[in-house]
Design a protein around this motif. Structure first.
Motif, PDB file in Angstrom:
ATOM      1  N   LEU A   1       0.841  -1.195   0.000  1.00  0.00           N
ATOM      2  CA  LEU A   1       0.000   0.000   0.000  1.00  0.00           C
ATOM      3  C   LEU A   1       0.874   1.242   0.000  1.00  0.00           C
ATOM      4  O   LEU A   1       1.934   1.266   0.606  1.00  0.00           O
ATOM      5  CB  LEU A   1      -0.917   0.023   1.230  1.00  0.00           C
ATOM      6  N   ASP A   2       0.406   2.306  -0.686  1.00  0.00           N
ATOM      7  CA  ASP A   2       1.086   3.598  -0.687  1.00  0.00           C
ATOM      8  C   ASP A   2       0.358   4.537   0.254  1.00  0.00           C
ATOM      9  O   ASP A   2      -0.844   4.768   0.096  1.00  0.00           O
ATOM     10  CB  ASP A   2       1.078   4.219  -2.095  1.00  0.00           C
TER      11      ASP A   2
ATOM     12  N   LYS B   1      -0.195  -0.059  -4.106  1.00  0.00           N
ATOM     13  CA  LYS B   1       1.090   0.218  -4.771  1.00  0.00           C
ATOM     14  C   LYS B   1       1.056  -0.248  -6.219  1.00  0.00           C
ATOM     15  O   LYS B   1       0.615  -1.349  -6.520  1.00  0.00           O
ATOM     16  CB  LYS B   1       2.233  -0.482  -4.050  1.00  0.00           C
ATOM     17  N   GLY B   2       1.511   0.635  -7.091  1.00  0.00           N
ATOM     18  CA  GLY B   2       1.570   0.316  -8.509  1.00  0.00           C
ATOM     19  C   GLY B   2       0.252   0.503  -9.242  1.00  0.00           C
ATOM     20  O   GLY B   2       0.142   0.189 -10.420  1.00  0.00           O
TER      21      GLY B   2
ATOM     22  N   GLU C   1     -12.675  -7.745 -10.252  1.00  0.00           N
ATOM     23  CA  GLU C   1     -13.231  -6.437 -10.610  1.00  0.00           C
ATOM     24  C   GLU C   1     -12.149  -5.452 -11.064  1.00  0.00           C
ATOM     25  O   GLU C   1     -12.453  -4.464 -11.722  1.00  0.00           O
ATOM     26  CB  GLU C   1     -13.998  -5.832  -9.435  1.00  0.00           C
ATOM     27  N   PHE C   2     -10.903  -5.719 -10.682  1.00  0.00           N
ATOM     28  CA  PHE C   2      -9.796  -4.832 -11.017  1.00  0.00           C
ATOM     29  C   PHE C   2      -8.735  -5.608 -11.790  1.00  0.00           C
ATOM     30  O   PHE C   2      -7.789  -6.148 -11.190  1.00  0.00           O
ATOM     31  CB  PHE C   2      -9.178  -4.234  -9.738  1.00  0.00           C
ATOM     32  N   PRO C   3      -8.863  -5.692 -13.110  1.00  0.00           N
ATOM     33  CA  PRO C   3      -7.874  -6.426 -13.907  1.00  0.00           C
ATOM     34  C   PRO C   3      -6.457  -5.913 -13.633  1.00  0.00           C
ATOM     35  O   PRO C   3      -6.219  -4.719 -13.523  1.00  0.00           O
ATOM     36  CB  PRO C   3      -8.291  -6.128 -15.344  1.00  0.00           C
ATOM     37  N   GLY C   4      -5.558  -6.818 -13.480  1.00  0.00           N
ATOM     38  CA  GLY C   4      -4.164  -6.455 -13.216  1.00  0.00           C
ATOM     39  C   GLY C   4      -3.831  -6.330 -11.742  1.00  0.00           C
ATOM     40  O   GLY C   4      -2.665  -6.173 -11.381  1.00  0.00           O
ATOM     41  N   LEU C   5      -4.834  -6.384 -10.889  1.00  0.00           N
ATOM     42  CA  LEU C   5      -4.596  -6.287  -9.449  1.00  0.00           C
ATOM     43  C   LEU C   5      -4.427  -7.691  -8.882  1.00  0.00           C
ATOM     44  O   LEU C   5      -5.311  -8.526  -9.003  1.00  0.00           O
ATOM     45  CB  LEU C   5      -5.773  -5.580  -8.758  1.00  0.00           C
TER      46      LEU C   5
END
Length: 104
Positions: free
Chosen positions: A8-9, A19-20, A44-48
């Protein structure tokens, strides 16, 4: 061992991001609080990655009082922003036109 803070940021007290990603903690938690599983949230969040979803949930569960305050501040900011947008000259002009035309 991976720590939550590694995923997390915390760049701002009112902006906790994955993060990212540009995904805010509030986006993950909105789904989690609606009953979504971590796996469903990741879909629900592609790439996560799933580990980041779990990190967000773990952070929430370990820091619930602070995170609830964070979520309240985000909600208040959104409400204030909406009110400010509704009070612009253009918004007032549009509302008057819609009212005059009988649409509003």
């Amino acid at each position: 061992m991976i720590h939550t803070e590694d995923l997390l940021d915390f760049t701002d007290p009112d902006a906790i991001r994955i993060k990212g990603h540009r995904i805010g903690l509030e986006h993950i938690l909105a789904l989690y609080r609606d009953g979504y599983s971590a796996e469903e949230i990741a879909q629900e969040f592609p790439g996560l990655k799933l580990e980041k979803v779990y990190a967000a949930i773990a952070y929430y569960l370990a820091n619930q009082v602070e995170v609830e305050g964070y979520l309240r501040r985000i909600e208040e900011w959104v409400e204030k922003s909406v009110l400010e947008q509704q009070n612009t000259p253009a918004a007032r002009r549009l509302a008057a036109l819609l009212e005059k035309s009988g649409i509003a």
